[in-house]
Design an enzyme around this catalytic site. Sequence first.
Site, PDB file in Angstrom:
ATOM      1  N   HIS A   1     -31.115 166.222  23.502  1.00  0.00           N
ATOM      2  CA  HIS A   1     -30.614 167.483  24.031  1.00  0.00           C
ATOM      3  C   HIS A   1     -30.246 168.478  22.934  1.00  0.00           C
ATOM      4  CE1 HIS A   1     -30.320 166.588  28.393  1.00  0.00           C
ATOM      5  NE2 HIS A   1     -30.304 165.339  27.964  1.00  0.00           N
TER       6      HIS A   1
ATOM      7  N   ARG B   1      -8.879 167.305  50.674  1.00  0.00           N
ATOM      8  CA  ARG B   1      -8.930 167.449  52.123  1.00  0.00           C
ATOM      9  C   ARG B   1     -10.200 166.840  52.711  1.00  0.00           C
ATOM     10  NH1 ARG B   1      -8.981 173.859  53.557  1.00  0.00           N
ATOM     11  NH2 ARG B   1     -10.889 173.757  54.804  1.00  0.00           N
TER      12      ARG B   1
ATOM     13  N   HIS C   1     -10.939 184.344  48.192  1.00  0.00           N
ATOM     14  CA  HIS C   1      -9.540 184.313  48.645  1.00  0.00           C
ATOM     15  C   HIS C   1      -9.249 182.960  49.283  1.00  0.00           C
ATOM     16  CE1 HIS C   1      -6.744 184.407  52.050  1.00  0.00           C
ATOM     17  NE2 HIS C   1      -6.005 185.247  51.346  1.00  0.00           N
ATOM     18  N   ASN C   2     -10.156 182.498  50.155  1.00  0.00           N
ATOM     19  CA  ASN C   2      -9.944 181.234  50.845  1.00  0.00           C
ATOM     20  C   ASN C   2     -10.000 180.044  49.886  1.00  0.00           C
ATOM     21  OD1 ASN C   2      -9.945 182.949  53.008  1.00  0.00           O
ATOM     22  ND2 ASN C   2     -11.366 181.751  54.241  1.00  0.00           N
TER      23      ASN C   2
ATOM     24  N   LYS D   1     -13.457 187.812  50.165  1.00  0.00           N
ATOM     25  CA  LYS D   1     -12.759 187.056  51.198  1.00  0.00           C
ATOM     26  C   LYS D   1     -13.024 185.562  51.038  1.00  0.00           C
ATOM     27  CE  LYS D   1     -10.651 185.750  54.926  1.00  0.00           C
ATOM     28  NZ  LYS D   1      -9.214 185.412  54.828  1.00  0.00           N
TER      29      LYS D   1
ATOM     30  N   GLU E   1      -6.695 180.070  48.198  1.00  0.00           N
ATOM     31  CA  GLU E   1      -5.761 179.600  49.227  1.00  0.00           C
ATOM     32  C   GLU E   1      -5.700 178.081  49.272  1.00  0.00           C
ATOM     33  OE1 GLU E   1      -6.472 179.065  53.915  1.00  0.00           O
ATOM     34  OE2 GLU E   1      -6.559 181.157  53.236  1.00  0.00           O
TER      35      GLU E   1
END
Length: 365
Positions: A335, A167, A48-49, A45, A52
Amino acid sequence: MSPGGDREAVEFVLPLLEKFSAKSAVDGKPCVQYMGPRGAGHYVKMVHNGIENGMLSVVCEAWNFLNKSLGLSYDEIGKIFGRWNSEAELRNTYLIQIGSEICQKKRTPEGDERGEGKGEGGYVLDDVLDKVVQDDDNSEGTLFWTVKDAADRHISAPTITAGHFFRVASGNRAQRLKVVDKLQVPKPRRVDSMDKESLIESLRRAVYASFLCSYCQGLELIARASKDEHWDVNLGKCIQIWRAGCIIQEDHIADMLEPILLNAKEPIMNLKLIDEVASELRGNFDALKLITLKAIEWDNYVPAISASLEYLKYVGGGMLATQFMEAEMDFFGAHAYDRPNVRGEDPGKPSKGAHHYEWRPAVTV
């Protein structure tokens, strides 16, 4: 619904869940499945968001492109979205369908005394401010958790992540308005394009490709977590429960992925290796590139669409610019690196390289 936990407990209540769950329009099956032990259901879930919001960002970017650059009215955009939702790759896509409704919802003279302003003419959309605050006020954490876990599990998810930071930037409008004066960045520019219909079709294809990128990123994250946590999540069941009653409904993607994922003999960790998915992404790459170029030229906002383009470029790139990054990291931090065309090193495992080079002679005192 995506319940997880103790299998016997979930199966005991599953008949009840099946009664009031949404039903697939394709085969009538309830959109609820047992996902796996412990936190598997919550995780599905959560992702899913994340998928979305990648899609949400793409839709709002497409709306802005049509309105601010191509100069289309809300009604015109609503009809375009309605057409997209009725045919081809974007058919029966929930976010496109409600986008069509939003664009055509007009104000009433008296208003509704809640979210709709009073006044003759105009659209309810004009009464909506441009700030998404669910991340700022911590009323929703699933998107942030998806982005964080993608980084933790080393899954590249730029469409989802770009939508998140878009957002986040929108939420603190007060600070953003101060920066407007400081930066004086050009606003999205309207153009008089002679090939408007061609651009709209390219935009439709770019939206679809970006949706598919968001799906790939989310499903690959679920696959990675399932392997790490020994959940044995079936990605095909994820597609089944996303057929109805959820935000990321997208019939074409579901029709393509469901049979492949349900019948896979072993877990698929990289969806871009599926022939059908690769073909779709390859076939819409030109549209994704064109819309990104036009949006940049016209100062429009396309964080998730452009991130999808770059995603395809670098996950499908044979030799990346990170060759130079690896050299610089070896220079300043020893590295180490692997060499091309050396057995055991190329392609090799994602682990510390076999070689270090003294790029600059040591300083003698």
